[in-house]
Motif scaffolding. Structure first.
Motif, PDB file in Angstrom:
ATOM      1  N   LYS A  91      -4.814  -7.556   3.296  1.00 31.30           N
ATOM      2  CA  LYS A  91      -6.253  -7.616   3.869  1.00 31.30           C
ATOM      3  C   LYS A  91      -7.280  -7.051   2.927  1.00 31.30           C
ATOM      4  CE  LYS A  91      -5.172  -5.352   7.641  1.00 31.30           C
ATOM      5  NZ  LYS A  91      -5.180  -4.789   8.990  1.00 31.30           N
ATOM      6  N   ARG A  92      -6.454  -5.942   2.159  1.00 32.40           N
ATOM      7  CA  ARG A  92      -7.243  -5.287   1.080  1.00 32.40           C
ATOM      8  C   ARG A  92      -7.582  -6.216  -0.020  1.00 32.40           C
ATOM      9  NH1 ARG A  92      -3.885   0.310   2.009  1.00 32.40           N
ATOM     10  NH2 ARG A  92      -4.870   0.804   3.976  1.00 32.40           N
ATOM     11  N   LEU A  93      -6.631  -6.672  -0.352  1.00 28.89           N
ATOM     12  CA  LEU A  93      -6.637  -7.542  -1.639  1.00 28.89           C
ATOM     13  C   LEU A  93      -7.390  -9.026  -1.209  1.00 28.89           C
ATOM     14  CD1 LEU A  93      -2.944  -7.537  -2.916  1.00 28.89           C
ATOM     15  CD2 LEU A  93      -4.890  -6.649  -3.875  1.00 28.89           C
ATOM     16  N   SER A  94      -7.445  -9.301  -0.385  1.00 29.34           N
ATOM     17  CA  SER A  94      -8.339 -10.597   0.241  1.00 29.34           C
ATOM     18  C   SER A  94      -9.859 -10.184   0.079  1.00 29.34           C
ATOM     19  CB  SER A  94      -7.864 -11.078   1.442  1.00 29.34           C
ATOM     20  OG  SER A  94      -6.536 -11.571   1.746  1.00 29.34           O
ATOM     21  N   ALA A  95     -10.000  -8.962   0.797  1.00 27.75           N
ATOM     22  CA  ALA A  95     -11.441  -8.177   0.652  1.00 27.75           C
ATOM     23  C   ALA A  95     -11.992  -8.152  -0.829  1.00 27.75           C
ATOM     24  CB  ALA A  95     -11.529  -7.042   1.324  1.00 27.75           C
ATOM     25  N   ILE A  96     -11.199  -7.357  -1.603  1.00 23.54           N
ATOM     26  CA  ILE A  96     -11.318  -7.237  -3.186  1.00 23.54           C
ATOM     27  C   ILE A  96     -11.657  -8.757  -3.872  1.00 23.54           C
ATOM     28  CG2 ILE A  96     -10.846  -6.497  -5.395  1.00 23.54           C
ATOM     29  CD1 ILE A  96      -9.328  -4.405  -3.789  1.00 23.54           C
ATOM     30  N   CYS A  97     -10.803  -9.742  -3.549  1.00 21.79           N
ATOM     31  CA  CYS A  97     -10.951 -10.926  -4.028  1.00 21.79           C
ATOM     32  C   CYS A  97     -12.270 -11.795  -3.912  1.00 21.79           C
ATOM     33  CB  CYS A  97      -9.724 -11.765  -3.847  1.00 21.79           C
ATOM     34  SG  CYS A  97      -9.607 -13.429  -4.595  1.00 21.79           S
ATOM     35  N   LEU A  98     -12.505 -11.512  -2.458  1.00 20.69           N
ATOM     36  CA  LEU A  98     -13.572 -12.279  -1.953  1.00 20.69           C
ATOM     37  C   LEU A  98     -15.133 -11.713  -2.606  1.00 20.69           C
ATOM     38  CD1 LEU A  98     -12.708 -13.059   2.011  1.00 20.69           C
ATOM     39  CD2 LEU A  98     -12.945 -14.749  -0.050  1.00 20.69           C
ATOM     40  N   VAL A  99     -15.124 -10.158  -2.478  1.00 21.39           N
ATOM     41  CA  VAL A  99     -16.225  -9.627  -2.984  1.00 21.39           C
ATOM     42  C   VAL A  99     -16.444  -9.809  -4.508  1.00 21.39           C
ATOM     43  CG1 VAL A  99     -17.042  -7.322  -3.360  1.00 21.39           C
ATOM     44  CG2 VAL A  99     -16.130  -7.758  -1.153  1.00 21.39           C
ATOM     45  N   ALA A 100     -15.025  -9.730  -5.362  1.00 19.95           N
ATOM     46  CA  ALA A 100     -15.602 -10.190  -6.612  1.00 19.95           C
ATOM     47  C   ALA A 100     -15.872 -11.659  -6.826  1.00 19.95           C
ATOM     48  CB  ALA A 100     -14.020 -10.149  -7.210  1.00 19.95           C
ATOM     49  N   LEU A 101     -15.511 -12.564  -6.091  1.00 19.20           N
ATOM     50  CA  LEU A 101     -15.846 -13.767  -6.319  1.00 19.20           C
ATOM     51  C   LEU A 101     -17.399 -14.042  -5.776  1.00 19.20           C
ATOM     52  CD1 LEU A 101     -15.414 -16.779  -6.497  1.00 19.20           C
ATOM     53  CD2 LEU A 101     -14.617 -16.888  -4.232  1.00 19.20           C
ATOM     54  N   GLY A 102     -17.769 -13.245  -4.935  1.00 15.94           N
ATOM     55  CA  GLY A 102     -19.265 -13.454  -4.526  1.00 15.94           C
ATOM     56  C   GLY A 102     -20.159 -12.674  -5.418  1.00 15.94           C
ATOM     57  N   LEU A 103     -19.587 -11.550  -6.098  1.00 12.33           N
ATOM     58  CA  LEU A 103     -20.674 -10.824  -7.137  1.00 12.33           C
ATOM     59  C   LEU A 103     -20.662 -11.602  -8.435  1.00 12.33           C
ATOM     60  CD1 LEU A 103     -19.521  -7.305  -6.611  1.00 12.33           C
ATOM     61  CD2 LEU A 103     -21.625  -8.379  -5.969  1.00 12.33           C
ATOM     62  N   PHE A 104     -19.361 -12.391  -8.654  1.00 11.55           N
ATOM     63  CA  PHE A 104     -19.203 -13.064  -9.966  1.00 11.55           C
ATOM     64  C   PHE A 104     -20.217 -14.227  -9.949  1.00 11.55           C
ATOM     65  CE2 PHE A 104     -17.342 -16.390 -12.263  1.00 11.55           C
ATOM     66  CZ  PHE A 104     -17.293 -16.052 -13.634  1.00 11.55           C
ATOM     67  N   LEU A 105     -20.296 -15.012  -8.532  1.00  8.99           N
ATOM     68  CA  LEU A 105     -21.159 -15.913  -8.640  1.00  8.99           C
ATOM     69  C   LEU A 105     -22.773 -15.739  -8.676  1.00  8.99           C
ATOM     70  CD1 LEU A 105     -19.257 -18.114  -6.072  1.00  8.99           C
ATOM     71  CD2 LEU A 105     -19.260 -18.626  -8.485  1.00  8.99           C
ATOM     72  N   LEU A 106     -22.849 -14.542  -8.046  1.00  5.86           N
ATOM     73  CA  LEU A 106     -24.349 -13.878  -7.973  1.00  5.86           C
ATOM     74  C   LEU A 106     -24.917 -13.559  -9.405  1.00  5.86           C
ATOM     75  CD1 LEU A 106     -26.772 -13.009  -6.497  1.00  5.86           C
ATOM     76  CD2 LEU A 106     -25.768 -10.780  -6.202  1.00  5.86           C
ATOM     77  N   CYS A 107     -23.794 -13.026 -10.385  1.00  7.32           N
ATOM     78  CA  CYS A 107     -24.134 -12.893 -11.605  1.00  7.32           C
ATOM     79  C   CYS A 107     -24.473 -13.972 -12.531  1.00  7.32           C
ATOM     80  CB  CYS A 107     -23.059 -11.978 -12.268  1.00  7.32           C
ATOM     81  SG  CYS A 107     -22.919 -10.205 -11.747  1.00  7.32           S
ATOM     82  N   LEU A 108     -23.619 -15.180 -11.978  1.00  3.78           N
ATOM     83  CA  LEU A 108     -24.080 -16.473 -13.054  1.00  3.78           C
ATOM     84  C   LEU A 108     -25.358 -16.915 -12.282  1.00  3.78           C
ATOM     85  CD1 LEU A 108     -20.282 -18.200 -12.570  1.00  3.78           C
ATOM     86  CD2 LEU A 108     -21.494 -16.712 -14.398  1.00  3.78           C
ATOM     87  N   LEU A 109     -25.682 -16.768 -11.095  1.00  2.00           N
ATOM     88  CA  LEU A 109     -27.020 -17.192 -10.768  1.00  2.00           C
ATOM     89  C   LEU A 109     -28.026 -16.410 -11.260  1.00  2.00           C
ATOM     90  CD1 LEU A 109     -26.395 -18.054  -7.110  1.00  2.00           C
ATOM     91  CD2 LEU A 109     -26.393 -19.734  -8.930  1.00  2.00           C
TER      92      LEU A 109
END
Length: 281
Positions: A91-109
Protein backbone atom coordinates in the motif's frame (compact mmCIF):
# COMPACT_ATOMS: atom_id res chain seq x y z
CA UNK A 1 2.12 -36.49 25.13
CA UNK A 2 -1.12 -35.28 23.51
CA UNK A 3 -1.73 -31.84 21.98
CA UNK A 4 -5.32 -30.56 22.04
CA UNK A 5 -6.90 -27.54 20.44
CA UNK A 6 -6.91 -25.54 23.68
CA UNK A 7 -5.16 -25.44 27.05
CA UNK A 8 -1.73 -26.14 25.57
CA UNK A 9 1.55 -24.29 26.08
CA UNK A 10 2.19 -21.30 23.81
CA UNK A 11 4.99 -23.06 21.91
CA UNK A 12 2.74 -25.99 21.07
CA UNK A 13 -0.02 -23.60 20.05
CA UNK A 14 2.41 -21.86 17.70
CA UNK A 15 3.43 -25.15 16.07
CA UNK A 16 -0.22 -26.15 15.69
CA UNK A 17 -1.15 -22.74 14.25
CA UNK A 18 1.67 -22.87 11.69
CA UNK A 19 0.67 -26.42 10.74
CA UNK A 20 -2.95 -25.32 10.21
CA UNK A 21 -1.82 -22.37 8.05
CA UNK A 22 0.29 -24.61 5.82
CA UNK A 23 -2.46 -27.23 5.68
CA UNK A 24 -5.08 -24.71 4.54
CA UNK A 25 -2.72 -23.38 1.89
CA UNK A 26 -2.11 -26.91 0.62
CA UNK A 27 -5.87 -27.53 0.41
CA UNK A 28 -6.54 -24.18 -1.31
CA UNK A 29 -3.90 -24.80 -3.97
CA UNK A 30 -4.68 -28.47 -4.49
CA UNK A 31 -1.41 -29.81 -3.11
CA UNK A 32 -1.47 -33.45 -2.09
CA UNK A 33 -0.39 -34.53 1.37
CA UNK A 34 2.56 -36.85 0.78
CA UNK A 35 3.04 -40.08 2.71
CA UNK A 36 1.25 -40.14 6.03
CA UNK A 37 0.51 -36.45 5.87
CA UNK A 38 -3.16 -36.98 5.02
CA UNK A 39 -3.67 -39.31 7.98
CA UNK A 40 -1.94 -36.90 10.36
CA UNK A 41 -3.92 -33.95 9.01
CA UNK A 42 -7.14 -35.84 9.77
CA UNK A 43 -6.12 -36.07 13.41
CA UNK A 44 -5.85 -32.26 13.71
CA UNK A 45 -9.58 -32.06 14.55
CA UNK A 46 -9.13 -34.27 17.57
CA UNK A 47 -6.12 -35.25 19.59
CA UNK A 48 -2.65 -35.48 18.09
CA UNK A 49 0.60 -36.26 19.82
CA UNK A 50 3.50 -33.83 19.82
CA UNK A 51 5.57 -36.24 17.77
CA UNK A 52 2.84 -36.54 15.14
CA UNK A 53 2.31 -32.76 15.06
CA UNK A 54 6.03 -32.15 14.58
CA UNK A 55 6.17 -34.74 11.81
CA UNK A 56 3.15 -33.22 10.06
CA UNK A 57 4.67 -29.75 10.39
CA UNK A 58 7.88 -30.98 8.71
CA UNK A 59 5.94 -32.72 5.92
CA UNK A 60 3.86 -29.63 5.13
CA UNK A 61 6.88 -27.31 5.31
CA UNK A 62 8.59 -29.37 2.62
CA UNK A 63 5.38 -29.48 0.57
CA UNK A 64 4.61 -25.75 0.52
CA UNK A 65 8.24 -24.60 0.04
CA UNK A 66 9.49 -22.03 -0.89
CA UNK A 67 6.58 -20.56 1.08
CA UNK A 68 6.81 -20.68 4.86
CA UNK A 69 4.24 -20.24 7.64
CA UNK A 70 5.50 -16.68 8.12
CA UNK A 71 5.10 -15.73 4.45
CA UNK A 72 1.72 -17.45 4.21
CA UNK A 73 0.39 -15.50 7.19
CA UNK A 74 1.83 -12.23 5.89
CA UNK A 75 0.07 -12.68 2.53
CA UNK A 76 -3.20 -14.14 3.72
CA UNK A 77 -6.35 -13.03 1.93
CA UNK A 78 -8.90 -14.60 -0.33
CA UNK A 79 -7.91 -12.59 -3.40
CA UNK A 80 -4.96 -10.62 -4.70
CA UNK A 81 -6.59 -7.34 -3.68
CA UNK A 82 -7.13 -8.76 -0.21
CA UNK A 83 -3.46 -9.71 0.02
CA UNK A 84 -2.45 -6.23 -1.05
CA UNK A 85 -4.58 -4.79 1.75
CA UNK A 86 -2.92 -7.15 4.22
CA UNK A 87 0.66 -6.27 3.17
CA UNK A 88 1.31 -2.73 4.37
CA UNK A 89 4.42 -2.16 2.28
CA UNK A 90 2.46 -2.74 -0.94
CA UNK A 91 0.00 0.00 0.00
CA UNK A 92 2.81 2.41 0.85
CA UNK A 93 4.81 1.67 -2.27
CA UNK A 94 1.69 2.00 -4.41
CA UNK A 95 0.94 5.39 -2.87
CA UNK A 96 4.52 6.59 -3.41
CA UNK A 97 4.49 5.37 -7.02
CA UNK A 98 1.17 7.07 -7.84
CA UNK A 99 2.18 10.34 -6.15
CA UNK A 100 5.52 10.35 -7.97
CA UNK A 101 3.78 9.68 -11.28
CA UNK A 102 1.27 12.49 -10.72
CA UNK A 103 3.92 15.04 -9.71
CA UNK A 104 6.16 13.99 -12.59
CA UNK A 105 3.39 14.50 -15.15
CA UNK A 106 2.53 17.83 -13.52
CA UNK A 107 6.14 18.98 -13.85
CA UNK A 108 6.14 18.04 -17.52
CA UNK A 109 3.00 20.10 -18.07
CA UNK A 110 4.46 23.10 -16.25
CA UNK A 111 7.73 23.10 -18.19
CA UNK A 112 6.18 25.27 -20.91
CA UNK A 113 5.22 28.01 -18.44
CA UNK A 114 7.36 31.11 -18.00
CA UNK A 115 8.84 31.05 -14.52
CA UNK A 116 11.06 33.50 -12.62
CA UNK A 117 14.82 33.03 -13.05
CA UNK A 118 15.24 31.57 -9.57
CA UNK A 119 12.75 28.80 -10.44
CA UNK A 120 14.52 27.60 -13.57
CA UNK A 121 17.08 25.51 -11.71
CA UNK A 122 14.34 23.92 -9.62
CA UNK A 123 12.34 23.19 -12.76
CA UNK A 124 15.33 21.32 -14.19
CA UNK A 125 16.23 19.28 -11.08
CA UNK A 126 12.81 18.37 -9.62
CA UNK A 127 11.65 16.34 -12.68
CA UNK A 128 14.90 14.33 -12.52
CA UNK A 129 14.30 13.54 -8.84
CA UNK A 130 10.67 12.57 -9.48
CA UNK A 131 11.64 10.39 -12.45
CA UNK A 132 14.19 8.57 -10.27
CA UNK A 133 11.59 8.16 -7.51
CA UNK A 134 9.05 6.85 -10.01
CA UNK A 135 11.45 4.27 -11.43
CA UNK A 136 12.69 3.20 -8.00
CA UNK A 137 9.21 2.87 -6.47
CA UNK A 138 7.98 0.95 -9.51
CA UNK A 139 10.89 -1.48 -9.23
CA UNK A 140 10.33 -2.03 -5.49
CA UNK A 141 6.56 -2.41 -5.99
CA UNK A 142 7.01 -4.83 -8.87
CA UNK A 143 9.43 -6.99 -6.87
CA UNK A 144 7.29 -7.01 -3.72
CA UNK A 145 4.14 -7.81 -5.71
CA UNK A 146 5.85 -10.78 -7.33
CA UNK A 147 6.62 -12.25 -3.92
CA UNK A 148 3.13 -11.53 -2.61
CA UNK A 149 1.52 -13.31 -5.58
CA UNK A 150 3.80 -16.31 -5.00
CA UNK A 151 2.96 -16.20 -1.24
CA UNK A 152 6.69 -15.98 -0.45
CA UNK A 153 6.81 -12.37 0.80
CA UNK A 154 8.79 -12.29 4.05
CA UNK A 155 8.02 -9.23 6.23
CA UNK A 156 11.41 -9.57 7.92
CA UNK A 157 13.02 -8.20 4.75
CA UNK A 158 10.72 -5.18 4.49
CA UNK A 159 13.59 -2.78 5.24
CA UNK A 160 15.37 -4.12 2.15
CA UNK A 161 12.66 -2.69 -0.09
CA UNK A 162 12.93 0.74 1.51
CA UNK A 163 16.72 0.79 1.24
CA UNK A 164 16.48 -0.22 -2.43
CA UNK A 165 13.86 2.47 -2.97
CA UNK A 166 16.03 5.34 -1.70
CA UNK A 167 19.17 3.84 -3.23
CA UNK A 168 17.38 3.89 -6.59
CA UNK A 169 16.35 7.53 -6.09
CA UNK A 170 19.95 8.57 -5.43
CA UNK A 171 21.29 6.41 -8.26
CA UNK A 172 18.76 7.68 -10.80
CA UNK A 173 19.37 11.33 -9.90
CA UNK A 174 23.14 10.88 -10.13
CA UNK A 175 22.90 9.15 -13.50
CA UNK A 176 20.65 11.91 -14.85
CA UNK A 177 23.08 14.59 -13.69
CA UNK A 178 25.98 12.73 -15.31
CA UNK A 179 24.10 12.47 -18.59
CA UNK A 180 22.98 16.09 -18.40
CA UNK A 181 26.57 17.21 -17.81
CA UNK A 182 27.98 14.96 -20.54
CA UNK A 183 30.12 13.00 -18.07
CA UNK A 184 29.23 9.53 -19.38
CA UNK A 185 32.23 7.58 -20.58
CA UNK A 186 33.06 4.26 -22.17
CA UNK A 187 30.91 2.12 -24.41
CA UNK A 188 27.71 3.30 -22.67
CA UNK A 189 28.37 6.96 -23.47
CA UNK A 190 26.44 7.06 -26.77
CA UNK A 191 23.53 5.12 -25.29
CA UNK A 192 23.24 7.33 -22.20
CA UNK A 193 23.53 10.55 -24.17
CA UNK A 194 20.87 9.28 -26.57
CA UNK A 195 18.18 8.53 -23.98
CA UNK A 196 18.33 11.93 -22.27
CA UNK A 197 18.41 12.95 -18.58
CA UNK A 198 14.78 12.13 -17.75
CA UNK A 199 14.94 8.62 -19.19
CA UNK A 200 18.31 8.11 -17.51
CA UNK A 201 16.80 9.10 -14.15
CA UNK A 202 13.90 6.70 -14.68
CA UNK A 203 16.16 3.81 -15.70
CA UNK A 204 18.68 4.59 -12.97
CA UNK A 205 15.93 4.54 -10.36
CA UNK A 206 14.64 1.24 -11.69
CA UNK A 207 18.08 -0.40 -11.66
CA UNK A 208 20.61 1.00 -9.21
CA UNK A 209 22.95 -1.82 -10.23
CA UNK A 210 23.28 -0.29 -13.71
CA UNK A 211 24.26 3.06 -12.19
CA UNK A 212 26.83 1.33 -10.02
CA UNK A 213 28.32 -0.20 -13.16
CA UNK A 214 28.51 3.19 -14.90
CA UNK A 215 30.14 4.85 -11.89
CA UNK A 216 32.64 2.02 -11.59
CA UNK A 217 33.55 2.46 -15.25
CA UNK A 218 34.04 6.19 -14.73
CA UNK A 219 36.21 5.50 -11.70
CA UNK A 220 38.30 3.01 -13.70
CA UNK A 221 38.76 5.64 -16.42
CA UNK A 222 40.00 8.18 -13.86
CA UNK A 223 42.38 5.62 -12.37
CA UNK A 224 43.84 4.93 -15.80
CA UNK A 225 44.35 8.67 -16.39
CA UNK A 226 46.05 9.11 -13.01
CA UNK A 227 48.27 6.11 -13.58
CA UNK A 228 49.22 7.49 -16.99
CA UNK A 229 50.21 10.86 -15.50
CA UNK A 230 52.23 9.13 -12.78
CA UNK A 231 54.05 7.06 -15.38
CA UNK A 232 54.93 10.15 -17.38
CA UNK A 233 56.26 11.87 -14.24
CA UNK A 234 58.47 8.89 -13.40
CA UNK A 235 59.80 8.77 -16.95
CA UNK A 236 60.61 12.47 -16.77
CA UNK A 237 62.50 11.99 -13.50
CA UNK A 238 64.38 9.06 -14.96
CA UNK A 239 65.44 11.06 -18.03
CA UNK A 240 66.56 13.95 -15.81
CA UNK A 241 68.62 11.55 -13.72
CA UNK A 242 70.28 10.16 -16.85
CA UNK A 243 71.13 13.68 -18.05
CA UNK A 244 72.73 14.54 -14.72
CA UNK A 245 74.74 11.31 -14.77
CA UNK A 246 76.03 12.08 -18.25
CA UNK A 247 76.94 15.64 -17.23
CA UNK A 248 78.85 14.35 -14.19
CA UNK A 249 80.66 11.84 -16.37
CA UNK A 250 81.71 14.56 -18.84
CA UNK A 251 83.03 16.73 -16.02
CA UNK A 252 85.06 13.84 -14.62
CA UNK A 253 86.57 13.12 -18.02
CA UNK A 254 87.43 16.80 -18.55
CA UNK A 255 89.08 17.05 -15.14
CA UNK A 256 91.10 13.90 -15.78
CA UNK A 257 92.31 15.28 -19.11
CA UNK A 258 93.40 18.58 -17.50
CA UNK A 259 95.25 16.79 -14.71
CA UNK A 260 97.05 14.62 -17.22
CA UNK A 261 98.67 17.70 -18.77
CA UNK A 262 102.19 18.70 -17.61
CA UNK A 263 101.66 21.39 -14.98
CA UNK A 264 104.40 22.99 -12.83
CA UNK A 265 104.30 21.76 -9.25
CA UNK A 266 103.73 25.19 -7.71
CA UNK A 267 100.50 25.61 -9.74
CA UNK A 268 99.19 22.03 -9.57
CA UNK A 269 97.57 22.33 -6.13
CA UNK A 270 95.57 25.40 -7.15
CA UNK A 271 94.45 23.73 -10.36
CA UNK A 272 93.30 20.64 -8.43
CA UNK A 273 91.23 22.80 -6.08
CA UNK A 274 89.56 24.53 -9.03
CA UNK A 275 88.80 21.17 -10.72
CA UNK A 276 87.36 19.75 -7.50
CA UNK A 277 84.89 22.64 -7.26
CA UNK A 278 84.05 22.09 -10.93
CA UNK A 279 83.29 18.41 -10.29
CA UNK A 280 80.82 19.33 -7.56
CA UNK A 281 79.03 21.68 -9.94
Amino acid sequence: MTVKSSGTPSLLEEVRRQTEVMGRYALETGLEFPGEGERLWGKMEGEITLEELTRLHRILAQRVAPATPLTLEATRGGSLSGRIREVAILKRLSAICLVALGLFLLCLLLRSLLLPPWCRGVREVVPLFLAALLGSSFSALFTANRYVVARTFDPRYETTYWSRLWLGVVAGTLLALFVKGGAAAGEDSAVLQGIGPLAAALLGGYSAEAVDRVLRRLAETLVVLVRGSEKERLESLYREKEIRAEETKRREELCDEILSLPVPGENRQGIEEILERYRKG
